[in-house]
Design a protein around this motif. Structure first.
Motif, PDB file in Angstrom:
ATOM      1  N   TYR A 198     -67.602 -23.921   7.974  1.00 25.35           N
ATOM      2  CA  TYR A 198     -66.847 -22.829   8.598  1.00 25.35           C
ATOM      3  C   TYR A 198     -67.706 -22.234   9.706  1.00 25.35           C
ATOM      4  O   TYR A 198     -68.850 -21.831   9.480  1.00 25.35           O
ATOM      5  CB  TYR A 198     -66.495 -21.749   7.576  1.00 25.35           C
ATOM      6  N   TYR A 225     -66.110 -16.921  14.761  1.00 27.37           N
ATOM      7  CA  TYR A 225     -65.973 -16.563  16.172  1.00 27.37           C
ATOM      8  C   TYR A 225     -67.306 -16.028  16.704  1.00 27.37           C
ATOM      9  O   TYR A 225     -67.997 -15.275  16.044  1.00 27.37           O
ATOM     10  CB  TYR A 225     -64.885 -15.497  16.326  1.00 27.37           C
ATOM     11  N   ASP A 257     -63.505 -25.730   9.863  1.00 22.83           N
ATOM     12  CA  ASP A 257     -62.722 -24.535  10.183  1.00 22.83           C
ATOM     13  C   ASP A 257     -63.509 -23.778  11.241  1.00 22.83           C
ATOM     14  O   ASP A 257     -64.404 -22.994  10.939  1.00 22.83           O
ATOM     15  CB  ASP A 257     -62.529 -23.681   8.933  1.00 22.83           C
ATOM     16  N   ARG A 289     -63.661 -21.201  14.349  1.00 26.28           N
ATOM     17  CA  ARG A 289     -62.984 -20.090  15.034  1.00 26.28           C
ATOM     18  C   ARG A 289     -63.609 -19.805  16.393  1.00 26.28           C
ATOM     19  O   ARG A 289     -63.197 -18.865  17.072  1.00 26.28           O
ATOM     20  CB  ARG A 289     -63.036 -18.838  14.155  1.00 26.28           C
ATOM     21  N   THR A 318     -59.511 -27.274  11.879  1.00 27.24           N
ATOM     22  CA  THR A 318     -59.077 -26.171  12.726  1.00 27.24           C
ATOM     23  C   THR A 318     -60.106 -26.025  13.822  1.00 27.24           C
ATOM     24  O   THR A 318     -61.279 -25.788  13.554  1.00 27.24           O
ATOM     25  CB  THR A 318     -58.979 -24.851  11.935  1.00 27.24           C
ATOM     26  N   CYS A 340     -55.988 -25.213  19.029  1.00 26.30           N
ATOM     27  CA  CYS A 340     -55.801 -24.135  19.992  1.00 26.30           C
ATOM     28  C   CYS A 340     -55.777 -24.739  21.384  1.00 26.30           C
ATOM     29  O   CYS A 340     -56.776 -25.307  21.819  1.00 26.30           O
ATOM     30  CB  CYS A 340     -56.921 -23.109  19.835  1.00 26.30           C
TER      31      CYS A 340
END
Length: 373
Positions: free
Chosen positions: A37, A40, A61, A63, A85, A107
């Protein structure tokens, strides 16, 4: 969707700079088949996972945004990944060959090829950083195994639904216009959510979705045949936006587990007082009405911006409320909520905020000041 079936993942802390854990520990975790993970704001170089780490990583994952990672094209080597992701990149990356991939969220347009992964079950095309919507240049292609689909796009061609006959969950966010006639015959669809859409037509087609149970139309500006929604046999309905009239809201209220909120009438307070057991809330959900007050009905106004404007305004007009924490925020993406100790304070807060929000000139100046760095 897959959390219970995935191996453990290594969560990098905020502001991680490669020390705790070290890059070597991150690489070893990937080689052991763990997930990673990436929060951001953290810079990450996928090349430092090594060939073995990339090939064995079970989930990613990420961000981080485009400028916060290097060698992102190497996600194409994550052949064991079941969940992916990842933020956008400037160059297209083919992910359609990832046979283990079950859930993907991308994204931007560069990695929409993940939707073609042969065993994919859940696919999301998310808006760009800052909530900016975009449109795809080419028609979206999605694996027929997909049962959950989320599209945050400014233009959505719903003919893509012909490719996913087993679809159970559909969320559409940010489109200028939607034609729901393409949903007719989706025999497995149980939940449909539509957000921030200017115009919706073809709602009568929803009657041809035999398993549809849950329906949301939030922040919708126009619906061609509004009353047709009342004939869709769903258990749960929620609606908000300029499309909804007081008459529809009243009809919806007569149905169990149905709710619709019409925009406030002129000069009526856009703030709602909700009394709880221990506190009293002052809530704002009239996002479409606010866009009109600001002079741009198509503008997207976010709860964080509204909260900032309210904080600045109350800090000037009622600094004692702020300094003593008499009024506090508990907002969400779809509503701004101020927590007060009792009804008297809540009424005073609403009256103070009405002076700002019902005065267009003052309101526009407040939001312009907020937007100025």
């Amino acid at each position: 969707m897959l959390d219970g079936a995935l191996p453990p993942k290594l969560e990098l802390p905020p502001e991680w700079a490669g020390l705790e854990p070290t890059w070597e520990q991150v690489r070893q975790a990937a080689e052991l088949g763990m997930g990673i993970y990436i929060p951001y704001g953290v810079w990450f170089d996928y090349a430092r996972l090594g060939d073995a780490g990339l090939a064995r990583l079970s989930s990613l994952d990420c961000r981080a945004v485009m400028d916060e990672h290097d060698n992102v094209e190497l996600v194409a080597h994550m052949t064991s990944a079941m969940l992916l992701t990842v933020a956008s990149t400037q160059h297209e990356v083919d992910l359609s060959h990832l046979t283990n991939l079950r859930e993907a969220g991308v994204c931007g347009p560069a990695m929409v090829s993940a939707g073609r992964a042969p065993q994919l079950e859940s696919f999301s095309v998310m808006s760009m950083p800052g909530g900016r919507r975009f449109a795809l240049r080419e028609p979206l292609v999605v694996s027929p195994t997909v049962t959950e689909l989320v599209l945050e796009l400014s233009r959505i061609d719903l003919r893509v639904l012909e490719q996913v006959p087993a679809l159970e969950y559909l969320a559409l966010d940010g489109a200028a216009e939607l034609d729901l006639s393409y949903l007719a015959g989706l025999s497995e669809l149980t939940k449909l959510r539509i957000f921030r859409t200017r115009r919706v037509r073809g709602v009568e087609a929803l009657r041809a979705c035999p398993r549809l149970e849950w329906l949301e139309f939030n922040y919708v500006a126009e619906i061609d045949d509004l009353n047709a929604l009342l004939t869709v046999p769903v258990e749960v309905f929620s609606g908000s936006g300029k499309a909804f009239t007081p008459e529809f809201a009243e009809a919806a209220a007569s149905k169990p587990r149905w709710y619709a909120k019409a925009p406030p009438q002129p000069k009526q307070s856009p703030f709602e007082i909700r009394a709880g057991e221990e506190v009293v809330e002052v809530a704002f959900t009239a996002f479409d009405w606010l866009a009109g007050q600001l002079g741009d009905e198509d503008a997207e106004v976010y709860s964080g911006d509204i909260e900032d404007v309210i904080s600045a305004y109350l800090g000037k007009t009622h600094p004692e409320w702020v300094s003593t924490r008499l009024v506090q925020f508990d907002s969400e993406a779809e509503q701004v909520v101020l927590i007060t100790p009792n009804t008297e304070v809540a009424q005073n807060v609403r009256a103070a905020l009405d002076k700002l929000f019902l005065n267009k000139r003052q309101l526009r100046r407040a939001f312009a000041d907020h937007a100025t760095p």
